[in-house]
Write an enzyme that holds these catalytic residues in place. Structure first.
Site, PDB file in Angstrom:
ATOM      1  N   HIS A 197      17.543  -3.412 -21.006  1.00 22.83           N
ATOM      2  CA  HIS A 197      16.740  -4.061 -21.769  1.00 22.83           C
ATOM      3  C   HIS A 197      15.401  -4.251 -20.755  1.00 22.83           C
ATOM      4  CE1 HIS A 197      19.070  -4.644 -25.283  1.00 22.83           C
ATOM      5  NE2 HIS A 197      19.982  -4.741 -24.457  1.00 22.83           N
TER       6      HIS A 197
ATOM      7  N   SER B  90      -6.563   7.027  -6.170  1.00 25.39           N
ATOM      8  CA  SER B  90      -7.562   6.437  -6.627  1.00 25.39           C
ATOM      9  C   SER B  90      -8.862   7.139  -6.031  1.00 25.39           C
ATOM     10  CB  SER B  90      -7.578   5.109  -6.875  1.00 25.39           C
ATOM     11  OG  SER B  90      -8.484   4.506  -7.441  1.00 25.39           O
TER      12      SER B  90
ATOM     13  N   LYS C 207      -4.456   3.206  -2.305  1.00 26.53           N
ATOM     14  CA  LYS C 207      -3.382   3.332  -3.498  1.00 26.53           C
ATOM     15  C   LYS C 207      -2.751   4.694  -3.489  1.00 26.53           C
ATOM     16  CE  LYS C 207      -3.383   2.010  -8.452  1.00 26.53           C
ATOM     17  NZ  LYS C 207      -2.527   3.132  -8.955  1.00 26.53           N
TER      18      LYS C 207
ATOM     19  N   GLU D 185       5.235  11.587 -12.348  1.00 25.06           N
ATOM     20  CA  GLU D 185       4.309  11.871 -13.271  1.00 25.06           C
ATOM     21  C   GLU D 185       4.159  13.167 -13.913  1.00 25.06           C
ATOM     22  OE1 GLU D 185       1.301   8.101 -12.128  1.00 25.06           O
ATOM     23  OE2 GLU D 185       0.726  10.202 -12.039  1.00 25.06           O
TER      24      GLU D 185
END
Length: 471
Positions: free
Chosen positions: A184, A314, A320, A327
């Site tokens: 969860h 980025s 970053k 992905e």
């Protein structure tokens, strides 16, 4: 230029072209994807045509000199020659007739060239009478889809097996790294990172088994069914001979369907294959998401995994780095799921004795095999091989969690453990410290109960030590 005709009329065809009038009509009609037919599919249809010519020669119906010219022409196509002579769009009306006739015309004209005749001399080798002998688009086209699916399934399964092998290596390598398990999206009980990697491998192995099982149906073909499955215009011996010849040409066993009418009007085997890939994609999506979560941060997230940095993340934030490989595997799998819906709709939309939606079915089936293979290989090569673990971060979250209190239930009871968990939450303290402070367990007992070996296997953690200590 040469002139060719069909029952719609006459057209001029450039003399250097191996295709003819029916291919030109398809080019006029279908401007859909802007893509070309998959090269493996062209090769597969040429294999079907070669097997048909060999079987027709065996029955004595096809003249041997013509048959051999067709076989030689098919060999040229199978070898990758004449690839530019198949310009029709992958998505086309007519149940695949455009591609079937494209192939018939190319093989006829290449066969004529081999025999020393000008292209278009269809009185000698005719695309319909000779190359398409004892066939229809309705048996040649779906058989070619099956041949192509078999060809493409091998590198796909190899890529999935590579993923399994690499995950199993990680399972061994990380077998002693204890971390917090989560359900969860909340802390649960400890697990080793190796156990997690082994579970991913197990799910992918199941996917391989699922795809292999579905692929068995691709070996059952309807060659000789001709238009509606009744075998009109096909010699009875041809129907069995062509399956044998195709087996020899492809190097895989093919069998004639028990019911040719069923095999002609139903395409559910392709739904089986697509479903096997879709369900495997779902397992991959879950795995890729887990990697992204465990690598989140890296300083303000979970940060247990260190994904290899592959590109700046980025255009505005210096330093970053994003989980781009995980992905892209997600996105590949989403595409596979979407294409599966197209295949499902195409399979259910057959009417009476034929499913005319096979072109879009084939297009999406082959794309899925290619996308899934490439996505999995990218994940293995660009992420998994160079994956690193932040062991300190795994230990940090484990020690801060109250989830480890579950291992103490058999020894301290539910009420005591609930009270310990409440105090740990309210005071932001470690469970270990509270237990030792209250004198509920010794440090040695605590360490044994909460060891990786005890907490990540069936049984009651620390039972032997506590028995020996008298608790």
């Amino acid at each position: 230029m040469r002139k060719e005709h069909d029952f719609l009329g006459e057209l001029e065809v450039a003399d250097e072209l191996y295709y003819g009038v029916q291919t030109i009509r398809a080019l006029e009609n279908f401007h859909i994807t802007g893509k070309h037919i998959d090269p493996d599919f062209i090769k597969s249809l040429a294999m079907v045509k070669k097997a048909a010519a060999m079987a027709n020669m065996k029955t004595g119906r096809l003249n041997v000199s013509i048959g051999k010219a067709i076989v030689d022409a098919a060999d040229d196509v199978i070898a990758g020659k004449l690839a530019d002579q198949f310009p029709v769009d992958p998505i086309q009306g007519g149940a695949g007739t455009s591609l079937n006739m494209n192939m018939n015309e190319v093989l006829a004209n290449r066969g004529l060239e081999i025999m020393g005749h000008p292209k278009g001399s269809y009185d000698i080798i005719n695309p319909n009478n000779h190359v398409n002998m004892a066939q229809s688009t309705n048996d040649a086209f779906p058989t070619a889809i099956k041949v192509c699916a078999i060809i493409k399934s091998k590198p796909l399964i190899d890529s999935l097996q590579r993923l399994v092998d690499e995950l199993e290596k990680k399972a061994d390598e990380y077998s002693t790294i204890l971390k917090m398990g989560r359900t969860h999206l909340q802390d649960a009980v400890p697990i080793t990172l190796g156990q997690e990697m082994g579970a991913y491998a197990s799910g992918i192995r199941r996917g391989i088994k699922r795809i292999k099982s579905a692929m068995e149906g691709a070996h059952v073909i309807n060659m000789g069914a001709t238009a509606v499955g009744t075998g009109l215009n096909a010699e009875p011996s041809y129907i069995h001979d062509v399956a044998y010849e195709l087996s020899e040409v492809v190097g895989e066993p093919f069998y004639t369907a028990e019911n040719l009418i069923d095999a002609t009007n139903n395409t559910d085997i392709f739904a089986d294959i697509s479903s096997g890939m879709k369900v495997t994609a779902l397992v991959l999506i879950k795995m890729a998401n887990d990697f992204r979560f465990m690598a989140s941060g890296p300083r303000c997230g979970i940060g247990e995994l260190k994904l290899p940095p592959r590109q700046p993340g980025s255009s505005i934030m210096p330093g970053k780095v994003n989980p781009v490989i995980a992905e892209v595997l997600n996105q590949v799998c989403y595409q596979v799921c979407g294409n599966d819906l197209t295949i499902t709709l195409a399979v259910e939309n057959g009417q009476f004795e034929l499913n005319v939606m096979e072109p879009v079915l084939a297009y999406n089936l082959f794309n899925n095999m290619c996308y899934l293979k490439n996505g999995v290989n990218t994940f293995v090569d660009r992420l998994l091989v160079d994956l690193e673990v932040d062991r300190d971060q795994c230990a940090y979250w484990l020690n801060r969690s109250v989830g480890i209190v579950t291992a103490l239930l058999p020894h301290l009871g539910y009420e005591v453990c609930s009270d310990l968990a409440k105090e740990a939450y309210n005071e932001n303290r470690a469970i270990r410290d509270i237990i030792l402070e209250r004198g509920l367990l010794t440090e040695a007992e605590m360490n044994h109960i909460l060891s990786p070996e005890e907490m990540t296997k069936p049984g009651i953690a620390g039972q032997d030590v506590l028995k020996n200590s008298g608790n």
